[in-house]
Design a protein around this motif. Structure first.
Motif, short mmCIF file in Angstrom:
data_model
loop_
_atom_site.label_atom_id
_atom_site.label_comp_id
_atom_site.label_asym_id
_atom_site.label_seq_id
_atom_site.Cartn_x
_atom_site.Cartn_y
_atom_site.Cartn_z
N THR A 220 0.82 -1.21 0.00
CA THR A 220 0.00 0.00 0.00
C THR A 220 0.85 1.26 0.00
O THR A 220 0.49 2.26 -0.63
CB THR A 220 -0.95 0.00 1.21
OG1 THR A 220 -1.83 -1.13 1.11
CG2 THR A 220 -1.77 1.26 1.28
N VAL A 221 1.99 1.24 0.68
CA VAL A 221 2.90 2.39 0.68
C VAL A 221 3.32 2.73 -0.74
O VAL A 221 3.26 3.90 -1.17
CB VAL A 221 4.15 2.12 1.55
CG1 VAL A 221 5.19 3.22 1.36
CG2 VAL A 221 3.76 2.02 3.02
N LEU A 222 3.73 1.71 -1.50
CA LEU A 222 4.15 1.95 -2.88
C LEU A 222 2.95 2.37 -3.74
O LEU A 222 3.07 3.25 -4.59
CB LEU A 222 4.80 0.70 -3.46
CG LEU A 222 5.26 0.81 -4.92
CD1 LEU A 222 6.27 1.94 -5.09
CD2 LEU A 222 5.84 -0.51 -5.41
N GLU A 223 1.79 1.75 -3.53
CA GLU A 223 0.61 2.10 -4.31
C GLU A 223 0.28 3.58 -4.15
O GLU A 223 -0.01 4.28 -5.14
CB GLU A 223 -0.58 1.24 -3.88
CG GLU A 223 -1.85 1.54 -4.67
CD GLU A 223 -3.01 0.66 -4.25
OE1 GLU A 223 -3.54 -0.05 -5.12
OE2 GLU A 223 -3.38 0.68 -3.06
N LYS A 224 0.31 4.10 -2.93
CA LYS A 224 0.00 5.51 -2.69
C LYS A 224 0.99 6.43 -3.39
O LYS A 224 0.60 7.46 -3.96
CB LYS A 224 -0.03 5.78 -1.19
CG LYS A 224 -1.23 5.16 -0.47
CD LYS A 224 -1.22 5.46 1.02
CE LYS A 224 -2.44 4.87 1.72
NZ LYS A 224 -2.42 5.14 3.18
N LYS A 225 2.27 6.07 -3.36
CA LYS A 225 3.27 6.89 -4.04
C LYS A 225 3.05 6.90 -5.55
O LYS A 225 3.17 7.94 -6.21
CB LYS A 225 4.68 6.37 -3.73
CG LYS A 225 5.16 6.58 -2.30
CD LYS A 225 6.54 5.99 -2.07
CE LYS A 225 7.61 6.77 -2.80
NZ LYS A 225 7.96 8.05 -2.14
N LEU A 226 2.70 5.75 -6.10
CA LEU A 226 2.52 5.66 -7.55
C LEU A 226 1.23 6.34 -7.99
O LEU A 226 1.17 6.94 -9.07
CB LEU A 226 2.53 4.19 -7.98
CG LEU A 226 3.89 3.50 -7.88
CD1 LEU A 226 3.77 2.00 -8.12
CD2 LEU A 226 4.88 4.10 -8.87
N ILE A 227 0.19 6.27 -7.18
CA ILE A 227 -1.06 6.95 -7.51
C ILE A 227 -0.84 8.46 -7.61
O ILE A 227 -1.38 9.13 -8.51
CB ILE A 227 -2.15 6.61 -6.48
CG1 ILE A 227 -2.65 5.17 -6.69
CG2 ILE A 227 -3.32 7.59 -6.55
CD1 ILE A 227 -3.64 4.69 -5.64
N GLN A 228 -0.02 9.01 -6.73
CA GLN A 228 0.29 10.43 -6.78
C GLN A 228 1.08 10.79 -8.05
O GLN A 228 1.02 11.91 -8.54
CB GLN A 228 1.10 10.84 -5.55
CG GLN A 228 0.31 10.76 -4.24
CD GLN A 228 1.17 11.05 -3.02
OE1 GLN A 228 2.39 11.21 -3.13
NE2 GLN A 228 0.55 11.13 -1.86
N LEU A 229 1.78 9.80 -8.58
CA LEU A 229 2.65 10.02 -9.74
C LEU A 229 1.90 9.90 -11.06
O LEU A 229 2.28 10.53 -12.06
CB LEU A 229 3.79 9.00 -9.69
CG LEU A 229 4.83 9.01 -10.81
CD1 LEU A 229 5.70 10.26 -10.70
CD2 LEU A 229 5.71 7.77 -10.72
N ILE A 230 0.85 9.10 -11.09
CA ILE A 230 0.22 8.71 -12.36
C ILE A 230 -0.26 9.92 -13.17
O ILE A 230 -0.10 9.96 -14.39
CB ILE A 230 -0.95 7.74 -12.08
CG1 ILE A 230 -0.38 6.35 -11.74
CG2 ILE A 230 -1.89 7.63 -13.29
CD1 ILE A 230 -1.41 5.34 -11.29
N SER A 231 -0.81 10.93 -12.52
CA SER A 231 -1.31 12.10 -13.25
C SER A 231 -0.19 12.88 -13.93
O SER A 231 -0.45 13.66 -14.85
CB SER A 231 -2.09 13.02 -12.29
OG SER A 231 -1.23 13.52 -11.27
N LYS A 232 1.05 12.67 -13.50
CA LYS A 232 2.19 13.38 -14.08
C LYS A 232 2.83 12.60 -15.23
O LYS A 232 3.74 13.10 -15.89
CB LYS A 232 3.25 13.64 -13.00
CG LYS A 232 2.74 14.43 -11.81
CD LYS A 232 3.79 14.53 -10.72
CE LYS A 232 3.24 15.22 -9.48
NZ LYS A 232 4.24 15.26 -8.38
N LEU A 233 2.37 11.37 -15.46
CA LEU A 233 2.96 10.53 -16.50
C LEU A 233 2.29 10.79 -17.85
O LEU A 233 1.09 11.03 -17.93
CB LEU A 233 2.81 9.05 -16.14
CG LEU A 233 3.55 8.56 -14.90
CD1 LEU A 233 3.21 7.10 -14.64
CD2 LEU A 233 5.07 8.73 -15.07
#
Length: 361
Positions: A220-233
């Motif tokens: 879940t820690v990694l999922e939260k970090k990646l979710i924050q990143l997705i809009s910037k990809l």
């Protein structure tokens, strides 16, 4: 494999440390079914849900509680967290050993295949232990040697040890599966295990396929970090959450498609139609990436020495691009797009031969 069929009753039990152990048992179970064996799967939780989605009524299912290992949020305290759970793990090992003796008699089991579950050995029937970690990674040599001795005490209780890697100098697991000293139990390198059939996609549908797995809370820690990143990809993203059985819905940016779980066929399609795969540096995922010759960004679980070793090994070979979870992930995603990938070819497989030996004996 020979066309001769077998009436052997085989128990297959994967470790519940993430989904990788269950996933890599899928090609083994398929081969057993093709050979005419009656297969019993022993598991619970997400691992059992994953295997039920793959095989439905083709096999029988037995409830076997997992070790239920949990991680710390901080890398600094992971070793202590695992150490604190050692008494519970040993208790689970003893209980599953006792459980197996009654199950063998009750279901007339002829053969046991245990993927990293240390208590599933018996003098009643042949028992196979699957591991890619004969040499368990540790911070310094003295501790690594001690852990290997303890590991071998359990491995030596089994009839044979299967290692999902090649015995050749060019291999995926490096020192993990190729230690200077092997256990007394015969070791058989069976080649890479892969539930997916590598193939070329007709078109690239996703720029990024994110595959999540592993113990909590780090998944879940990694999922939260990646979710924050997705809009910037840039480009389309497919997020495979690794939560079989879940009906949870996430509110995601428009460039992202979310799947709580992908079956083998769906994952195969996702791999083939994605430019990059982002995941943990789990060994099963690595085997699939190598088979697909797929560009990847691998993020080892903080403090999990096996994944950190694999990340260094793979990055050095240019087989994958690897980075730390605490790094600037957007920077690394951009760097990966200019990284020179140099994919290996591993064609040899000893799985057919290994299963045929079991059937013939």
């Amino acid at each position: 494999m020979s066309t001769a069929t077998s009436n052997k009753r085989v128990l297959v039990a994967p470790l519940d440390w993430g989904l990788g152990h269950a996933t890599r048992c899928i090609p083994i179970i398929k081969k057993l079914l093709e050979a005419g064996c009656s297969v019993f799967i022993a598991s619970d939780g997400p691992q059992l849900a994953l295997l039920k989605a793959e095989f439905d009524e083709a096999v029988r299912y037995l409830q076997l509680p997992g070790y239920r290992i949990s991680y710390s949020v901080s890398k600094r305290f992971l070793a202590l967290k695992i150490l604190q759970q050692t008494p519970k793990i040993l208790q689970k090992i003893n209980r599953e050993h006792e459980w197996l003796q009654s199950v063998i008699d009750q279901h007339k089991i002829d053969l046991v295949i245990s993927d990293n579950r240390y208590g599933l050995y018996s003098s009643k029937v042949p028992c196979i232990f699957i591991t890619h970690q004969l040499n368990i990674a540790a911070p310094f040599n003295r501790l690594r040697n001690l852990i290997r001795k303890i590991n071998y005490r359990f491995v030596n209780k089994y009839t044979v040890c299967w290692v999902p890697d090649t015995a050749a100098i060019k291999n995926i697991s490096g020192e993990l599966s190729h230690p200077c000293e092997l256990p007394r139990t015969p070791v058989k390198y069976i080649g890479l295990l892969n539930r997916l059939n590598p193939r070329a996609a007709q078109h690239t549908q996703y720029q990024w396929l994110i595959v999540l797995s592993g113990p909590e809370p780090q998944r879940t820690v990694l999922e939260k970090k990646l979710i924050q990143l997705i809009s910037k990809l840039e480009g389309k993203v497919l997020l495979a959450r690794g939560k079989p059985g879940s009906t949870e819905r996430l509110d995601m940016p428009g460039n992202c498609v979310v799947a709580n779980h992908l079956t083998g066929n769906e994952m195969e399609e996702a791999f083939a139609s994605s430019e990059f795969v982002v995941s943990r540096c789990g060994y099963t995922t690595v085997m699939e990436l190598v088979a697909f010759r797929k560009k990847s960004v691998l993020i080892p679980t903080p403090g999990q020495t096996e994944q950190e070793y694999l990340a260094t090994h793979l990055m050095g070979q240019h087989w994958a691009y690897c980075c730390s979870q605490d790094d600037d992930l957007l920077l690394h995603f951009n760097n990966a797009q200019s990284f020179e990938y140099n994919f290996p070819s591993f064609n040899e497989s000893g799985l057919d031969e290994a299963i045929q030996e079991l059937i013939d004996n």
